[in-house]
Scaffold this motif. Sequence first.
Motif, PDB file in Angstrom:
ATOM      1  N   ILE A  46       2.556  -8.161 -10.734  1.00 56.90           N
ATOM      2  CA  ILE A  46       3.940  -7.652 -10.691  1.00 56.90           C
ATOM      3  C   ILE A  46       4.805  -8.656 -11.447  1.00 56.90           C
ATOM      4  N   PRO A  47       4.724  -8.686 -12.762  1.00 60.38           N
ATOM      5  CA  PRO A  47       5.408  -9.734 -13.536  1.00 60.38           C
ATOM      6  C   PRO A  47       6.920  -9.690 -13.432  1.00 60.38           C
ATOM      7  N   HIS A  48       7.487  -8.524 -13.072  1.00 63.43           N
ATOM      8  CA  HIS A  48       8.940  -8.449 -12.941  1.00 63.43           C
ATOM      9  C   HIS A  48       9.416  -8.928 -11.579  1.00 63.43           C
ATOM     10  N   GLY A  49       8.494  -9.290 -10.687  1.00 55.12           N
ATOM     11  CA  GLY A  49       8.877  -9.746  -9.358  1.00 55.12           C
ATOM     12  C   GLY A  49       9.554 -11.108  -9.398  1.00 55.12           C
ATOM     13  N   ARG A  50      10.588 -11.267  -8.605  1.00 52.14           N
ATOM     14  CA  ARG A  50      11.294 -12.537  -8.506  1.00 52.14           C
ATOM     15  C   ARG A  50      10.685 -13.344  -7.367  1.00 52.14           C
TER      16      ARG A  50
ATOM     17  N   GLU B 241       0.830  -1.206   0.000  1.00 54.10           N
ATOM     18  CA  GLU B 241       0.000   0.000   0.000  1.00 54.10           C
ATOM     19  C   GLU B 241       0.865   1.257   0.000  1.00 54.10           C
ATOM     20  N   LEU B 242       1.921   1.258   0.795  1.00 51.29           N
ATOM     21  CA  LEU B 242       2.810   2.428   0.832  1.00 51.29           C
ATOM     22  C   LEU B 242       3.499   2.625  -0.506  1.00 51.29           C
TER      23      LEU B 242
ATOM     24  N   ALA C 254      -2.733  -1.649  -6.114  1.00 49.24           N
ATOM     25  CA  ALA C 254      -1.404  -1.295  -5.625  1.00 49.24           C
ATOM     26  C   ALA C 254      -0.333  -2.128  -6.319  1.00 49.24           C
ATOM     27  N   ALA C 255      -0.602  -3.414  -6.504  1.00 46.51           N
ATOM     28  CA  ALA C 255       0.368  -4.289  -7.166  1.00 46.51           C
ATOM     29  C   ALA C 255       0.595  -3.872  -8.618  1.00 46.51           C
TER      30      ALA C 255
ATOM     31  N   VAL D 208       3.183  -1.128  -9.049  1.00 45.08           N
ATOM     32  CA  VAL D 208       4.571  -1.338  -8.622  1.00 45.08           C
ATOM     33  C   VAL D 208       5.512  -1.309  -9.822  1.00 45.08           C
ATOM     34  N   ARG D 209       6.548  -0.490  -9.718  1.00 45.05           N
ATOM     35  CA  ARG D 209       7.576  -0.411 -10.759  1.00 45.05           C
ATOM     36  C   ARG D 209       8.959  -0.731 -10.223  1.00 45.05           C
ATOM     37  N   CYS D 210       9.127  -0.726  -8.930  1.00 47.18           N
ATOM     38  CA  CYS D 210      10.444  -0.958  -8.342  1.00 47.18           C
ATOM     39  C   CYS D 210      10.770  -2.450  -8.322  1.00 47.18           C
ATOM     40  N   PRO D 211      12.048  -2.821  -8.171  1.00 45.51           N
ATOM     41  CA  PRO D 211      12.409  -4.243  -8.043  1.00 45.51           C
ATOM     42  C   PRO D 211      11.629  -4.887  -6.905  1.00 45.51           C
TER      43      PRO D 211
END
Length: 266
Positions: free
Chosen positions: A235-239, A105-106, A204-205, A208-211
């Motif tokens: 968040i497809p770039h999430g590991r 959320e933040l 929110a997800a 998200v653009r950050c790692p």
Amino acid sequence: MLFDIDGAAAYCYTGGKTFDPALPTVVFIHGAQNDHSVWALQSRYLAHHGYGVLAVDLPGHGRSKDEAKRSVEEMADWLLAVLDAAGVVQAALVGHSMGSLIALELSQRAPERVAKLALLGTAYPMKVSDALLNTSRANEQAAIDMVNIYSHSSMAQKPSCPGPGFSVMGGAQRLMQRMSALNPEQLFYTDFHACNAYANGEAAAQAVRCPTLFILGSKDMMTPAKATKLLTTAIPHGRVVQVDAGHSMMAEQPDAVLDALIAFLR
């Protein structure tokens, strides 16, 4: 370390080192009915290896005063105020369970303040059964026992938290009991109701653009891997890293969780 947030003390554990906001900052956010101590190994290691660490006690938990916040959104606003008070311009957020929703959320409310996002034992929606919520109102100790059983993969983990004779399950139960003693205003219900009611997770997800890193327990019955699919898709770039543990992965597999965080933060 104490900060004044809206006239109430907010406690952050700094890993045994003086906090320096000039260092890369890592903020640890605990889950429901917990406090900063669930991050004992991970927070202390990072504080002694080049990071500024703030492991927060949310309001009404541990050493932080004021009433417990009743929604994830309110907790996110409070955490942003802590960053401001600490002089932190940007931080990596590491959240477990309810804490993962707060971090998420933040990251939407103030994306410029979030350098990286690590979500442990996460799920969305994070639904809580009516049976557990009702039990928490009528018999909080019974609810604590239920969650403690569901959160661990076995009665005695091998390997376990570094420390011969240490009971992971027993320690978790005592921590939850202590939180109830410190805040008798049905803290368990307040926390779990906030998780159940949170409705902004998908939006929110998607923002998200950050790692991003997901650390999931292969034996997690509270937030099983399948319950994380919406978030990992958004968040497809999430590991994704999986550890051999239940929901209480920071205690059951502390070194595996720490290794994943170290690799991610580098």
